[in-house]
Scaffold this motif. Structure first.
Motif, PDB file in Angstrom:
ATOM      1  N   VAL A  25       0.826  -1.215  -0.038  1.00  0.00           N
ATOM      2  CA  VAL A  25      -0.010  -0.163   0.005  1.00  0.00           C
ATOM      3  C   VAL A  25       0.883   1.019   0.118  1.00  0.00           C
ATOM      4  O   VAL A  25       0.416   2.167  -0.612  1.00  0.00           O
ATOM      5  CB  VAL A  25      -0.817   0.155   1.230  1.00  0.00           C
ATOM      6  CG1 VAL A  25      -1.527   1.481   1.472  1.00  0.00           C
ATOM      7  CG2 VAL A  25      -2.065  -0.919   0.990  1.00  0.00           C
ATOM      8  N   LEU A  26       2.007   1.248   0.772  1.00  0.00           N
ATOM      9  CA  LEU A  26       2.853   2.136   0.878  1.00  0.00           C
ATOM     10  C   LEU A  26       3.337   2.686  -0.555  1.00  0.00           C
ATOM     11  O   LEU A  26       3.357   4.196  -0.913  1.00  0.00           O
ATOM     12  CB  LEU A  26       3.941   1.941   1.802  1.00  0.00           C
ATOM     13  CG  LEU A  26       3.761   2.099   3.418  1.00  0.00           C
ATOM     14  CD1 LEU A  26       5.092   1.863   4.069  1.00  0.00           C
ATOM     15  CD2 LEU A  26       3.595   3.763   3.406  1.00  0.00           C
ATOM     16  N   VAL A  27       3.761   1.743  -1.306  1.00  0.00           N
ATOM     17  CA  VAL A  27       4.314   1.990  -2.780  1.00  0.00           C
ATOM     18  C   VAL A  27       3.105   2.581  -3.648  1.00  0.00           C
ATOM     19  O   VAL A  27       3.485   3.439  -4.766  1.00  0.00           O
ATOM     20  CB  VAL A  27       5.136   0.901  -3.227  1.00  0.00           C
ATOM     21  CG1 VAL A  27       6.192   0.406  -2.469  1.00  0.00           C
ATOM     22  CG2 VAL A  27       4.052  -0.203  -3.517  1.00  0.00           C
ATOM     23  N   VAL A  28       2.053   2.376  -3.341  1.00  0.00           N
ATOM     24  CA  VAL A  28       1.073   2.554  -4.286  1.00  0.00           C
ATOM     25  C   VAL A  28       0.753   4.274  -3.693  1.00  0.00           C
ATOM     26  O   VAL A  28       0.267   5.111  -4.738  1.00  0.00           O
ATOM     27  CB  VAL A  28      -0.186   1.802  -4.151  1.00  0.00           C
ATOM     28  CG1 VAL A  28      -1.492   2.536  -4.745  1.00  0.00           C
ATOM     29  CG2 VAL A  28       0.130   0.426  -4.776  1.00  0.00           C
ATOM     30  N   VAL A  29       0.685   4.449  -2.585  1.00  0.00           N
ATOM     31  CA  VAL A  29       0.140   5.780  -2.029  1.00  0.00           C
ATOM     32  C   VAL A  29       1.479   6.612  -2.312  1.00  0.00           C
ATOM     33  O   VAL A  29       1.180   7.975  -2.520  1.00  0.00           O
ATOM     34  CB  VAL A  29      -0.186   5.839  -0.663  1.00  0.00           C
ATOM     35  CG1 VAL A  29      -0.383   7.253  -0.133  1.00  0.00           C
ATOM     36  CG2 VAL A  29      -1.263   4.916  -0.086  1.00  0.00           C
ATOM     37  N   THR A  65       2.418  -0.131 -12.540  1.00  0.00           N
ATOM     38  CA  THR A  65       3.520  -1.109 -11.425  1.00  0.00           C
ATOM     39  C   THR A  65       4.130  -2.091 -12.377  1.00  0.00           C
ATOM     40  O   THR A  65       3.446  -2.562 -13.357  1.00  0.00           O
ATOM     41  CB  THR A  65       2.322  -1.751 -10.806  1.00  0.00           C
ATOM     42  OG1 THR A  65       1.757  -0.807  -9.758  1.00  0.00           O
ATOM     43  CG2 THR A  65       2.767  -2.784  -9.667  1.00  0.00           C
ATOM     44  N   THR A  66       5.347  -2.297 -11.780  1.00  0.00           N
ATOM     45  CA  THR A  66       6.153  -3.208 -12.516  1.00  0.00           C
ATOM     46  C   THR A  66       6.438  -4.440 -11.587  1.00  0.00           C
ATOM     47  O   THR A  66       7.075  -5.382 -12.068  1.00  0.00           O
ATOM     48  CB  THR A  66       7.531  -2.708 -13.065  1.00  0.00           C
ATOM     49  OG1 THR A  66       8.157  -2.122 -11.898  1.00  0.00           O
ATOM     50  CG2 THR A  66       7.324  -1.799 -14.175  1.00  0.00           C
ATOM     51  N   GLY A  67       5.953  -4.343 -10.293  1.00  0.00           N
ATOM     52  CA  GLY A  67       6.124  -5.610  -9.433  1.00  0.00           C
ATOM     53  C   GLY A  67       5.393  -5.268  -8.182  1.00  0.00           C
ATOM     54  O   GLY A  67       4.839  -4.224  -8.157  1.00  0.00           O
ATOM     55  N   VAL A  68       5.343  -6.175  -7.223  1.00  0.00           N
ATOM     56  CA  VAL A  68       4.416  -6.043  -5.898  1.00  0.00           C
ATOM     57  C   VAL A  68       4.796  -4.753  -5.456  1.00  0.00           C
ATOM     58  O   VAL A  68       3.838  -4.135  -4.754  1.00  0.00           O
ATOM     59  CB  VAL A  68       4.537  -7.298  -4.943  1.00  0.00           C
ATOM     60  CG1 VAL A  68       3.820  -6.861  -4.060  1.00  0.00           C
ATOM     61  CG2 VAL A  68       4.094  -8.351  -5.949  1.00  0.00           C
ATOM     62  N   PHE A  69       6.158  -4.500  -5.167  1.00  0.00           N
ATOM     63  CA  PHE A  69       6.736  -3.383  -4.504  1.00  0.00           C
ATOM     64  C   PHE A  69       7.270  -2.227  -5.253  1.00  0.00           C
ATOM     65  O   PHE A  69       8.397  -1.701  -4.984  1.00  0.00           O
ATOM     66  CB  PHE A  69       7.640  -3.824  -3.477  1.00  0.00           C
ATOM     67  CG  PHE A  69       7.141  -4.710  -2.292  1.00  0.00           C
ATOM     68  CD1 PHE A  69       6.015  -4.554  -1.419  1.00  0.00           C
ATOM     69  CD2 PHE A  69       7.535  -6.108  -2.363  1.00  0.00           C
ATOM     70  CE1 PHE A  69       5.369  -5.251  -0.840  1.00  0.00           C
ATOM     71  CE2 PHE A  69       6.850  -6.986  -1.507  1.00  0.00           C
ATOM     72  CZ  PHE A  69       5.852  -6.720  -0.666  1.00  0.00           C
ATOM     73  N   VAL A  70       6.991  -2.282  -6.583  1.00  0.00           N
ATOM     74  CA  VAL A  70       7.435  -1.313  -7.561  1.00  0.00           C
ATOM     75  C   VAL A  70       6.183  -0.363  -8.260  1.00  0.00           C
ATOM     76  O   VAL A  70       5.749  -1.252  -8.973  1.00  0.00           O
ATOM     77  CB  VAL A  70       8.256  -2.008  -8.625  1.00  0.00           C
ATOM     78  CG1 VAL A  70       9.070  -0.703  -9.688  1.00  0.00           C
ATOM     79  CG2 VAL A  70       9.367  -2.684  -8.032  1.00  0.00           C
ATOM     80  N   HIS A  71       6.259   0.790  -7.675  1.00  0.00           N
ATOM     81  CA  HIS A  71       4.795   1.456  -8.214  1.00  0.00           C
ATOM     82  C   HIS A  71       5.559   2.824  -8.693  1.00  0.00           C
ATOM     83  O   HIS A  71       6.254   3.825  -7.980  1.00  0.00           O
ATOM     84  CB  HIS A  71       4.074   1.710  -7.215  1.00  0.00           C
ATOM     85  CG  HIS A  71       2.512   2.208  -7.690  1.00  0.00           C
ATOM     86  ND1 HIS A  71       1.500   0.954  -8.495  1.00  0.00           N
ATOM     87  CD2 HIS A  71       2.131   3.421  -7.848  1.00  0.00           C
ATOM     88  CE1 HIS A  71       0.637   2.118  -8.655  1.00  0.00           C
ATOM     89  NE2 HIS A  71       0.646   3.172  -8.632  1.00  0.00           N
ATOM     90  N   LYS A  72       5.496   3.058 -10.133  1.00  0.00           N
ATOM     91  CA  LYS A  72       5.827   4.335 -10.616  1.00  0.00           C
ATOM     92  C   LYS A  72       5.052   5.344 -10.890  1.00  0.00           C
ATOM     93  O   LYS A  72       3.895   5.424 -11.224  1.00  0.00           O
ATOM     94  CB  LYS A  72       6.865   3.815 -11.879  1.00  0.00           C
ATOM     95  CG  LYS A  72       8.039   3.115 -11.663  1.00  0.00           C
ATOM     96  CD  LYS A  72       8.582   2.394 -12.722  1.00  0.00           C
ATOM     97  CE  LYS A  72       9.542   1.621 -12.465  1.00  0.00           C
ATOM     98  NZ  LYS A  72      10.354   1.174 -13.688  1.00  0.00           N
ATOM     99  N   ALA A  73       5.413   6.697 -11.088  1.00  0.00           N
ATOM    100  CA  ALA A  73       4.535   7.837 -11.450  1.00  0.00           C
ATOM    101  C   ALA A  73       5.231   8.699 -12.179  1.00  0.00           C
ATOM    102  O   ALA A  73       6.410   9.008 -12.033  1.00  0.00           O
ATOM    103  CB  ALA A  73       3.831   8.475 -10.255  1.00  0.00           C
ATOM    104  N   GLY A 119      -4.902   9.683  -0.345  1.00  0.00           N
ATOM    105  CA  GLY A 119      -3.141  10.037  -0.240  1.00  0.00           C
ATOM    106  C   GLY A 119      -2.843   9.092   1.196  1.00  0.00           C
ATOM    107  O   GLY A 119      -3.277   8.114   1.342  1.00  0.00           O
ATOM    108  N   GLY A 120      -2.142   9.819   1.973  1.00  0.00           N
ATOM    109  CA  GLY A 120      -1.510   9.258   3.138  1.00  0.00           C
ATOM    110  C   GLY A 120      -2.673   8.793   4.149  1.00  0.00           C
ATOM    111  O   GLY A 120      -2.397   7.791   4.923  1.00  0.00           O
TER     112      GLY A 120
END
Length: 238
Positions: A25-29, A65-73, A119-120
């Motif tokens: 969730v952190l990497v998405v937020v 997203t390119t992985g479970v813990f990889v979220h880009k913007a 958001g947070g």
């Protein structure tokens, strides 16, 4: 039977699932800043296929997203600030489809999840954890662990006679951190630092202050760990 199901192996597994879902969730937020070139590269190499888009009319806000813990913007800027008559999102989609043409990539454009607007605050509302993660293994796992905890609180005979059960219920329903604290502390601490064994069914920490204190500790540890995790992820992306 419920206490056997809620034994230490289950609680340790539950903590690991919740910790993984919390980090996801952190990497998405708080996604890592990226570039349009990297988006196209991820799509062409099939590391990503779904692209979330939103716009203010002049520019497009993009996440993938390119992985479970990889979220880009990225924030896509149109040449001369003019998206054209088709609208910003339609124009952006056309640009991306042209850039990935010939790679065999299939791109799915999606609007931002409604929970994105929190958001947070998403981290403080337990029900948003699985809503952000969807029907992924972590999302389903978070639901299952949450239901198991609520069931243990409601069906435990010792807590139904005290204020502690009601306190834990409200803490868990209103925050995401109460679930972590409950798994660690109830019905006895996962790691006991005293050789003296506690009576069966006796919770730790005891009473309403103890439940609130355990949640406060969980809050501090998770926030500190989350900040360190996000900083490490963002540093690695540069």
């Amino acid at each position: 039977m419920l206490d056997r199901l809620f034994g230490k192996p289950t609680r340790w597994a539950g903590l690991l699932i919740l910790a993984a879902s919390y980090l996801a969730v952190l990497v998405v937020v708080f996604p890592a800043g990226s570039s349009h070139a990297e988006l196209v590269a991820d799509l062409r190499s099939h590391r990503a296929s779904a692209v979330q888009v939103d716009t203010d009319g002049a520019q497009v806000f993009v996440q993938w997203t390119t992985g479970v813990f990889v979220h880009k913007a990225e924030t896509y800027q149109f040449p001369y600030g003019r998206p054209g008559s088709a609208g910003a999102i339609n124009a952006f989609e056309q640009v991306v489809e042209q850039q990935v043409a010939g790679s065999g990539a299939t791109v799915r454009f999606q609007p931002f999840d409604p929970s994105y607007g929190f958001g947070g605050l998403s981290l403080l509302v337990a029900v948003l954890y699985p809503s952000i993660l969807g029907w992924s293994p972590l999302g389903v796992g978070a639901y299952v662990i949450g239901l198991l905890i609520i069931g243990h609180i409601l069906l435990d005979d010792d807590r139904k006679q005290t204020d502690q059960g009601g306190t834990w219920l409200w803490i868990c329903l209103l925050t995401g951190f109460g679930f972590f604290a409950y798994l660690w502390a109830e019905p006895s601490p996962l790691l006991a630092f005293s050789a003296k064994r506690r009576r069966k069914g006796q919770g730790w920490p005891m009473g309403v202050p103890g439940a609130l204190g355990a949640t406060a500790v969980a809050f501090v540890l998770l926030i500190a760990g989350g900040i360190a995790f996000i900083q490490a992820i963002h540093a690695a992306s540069h």
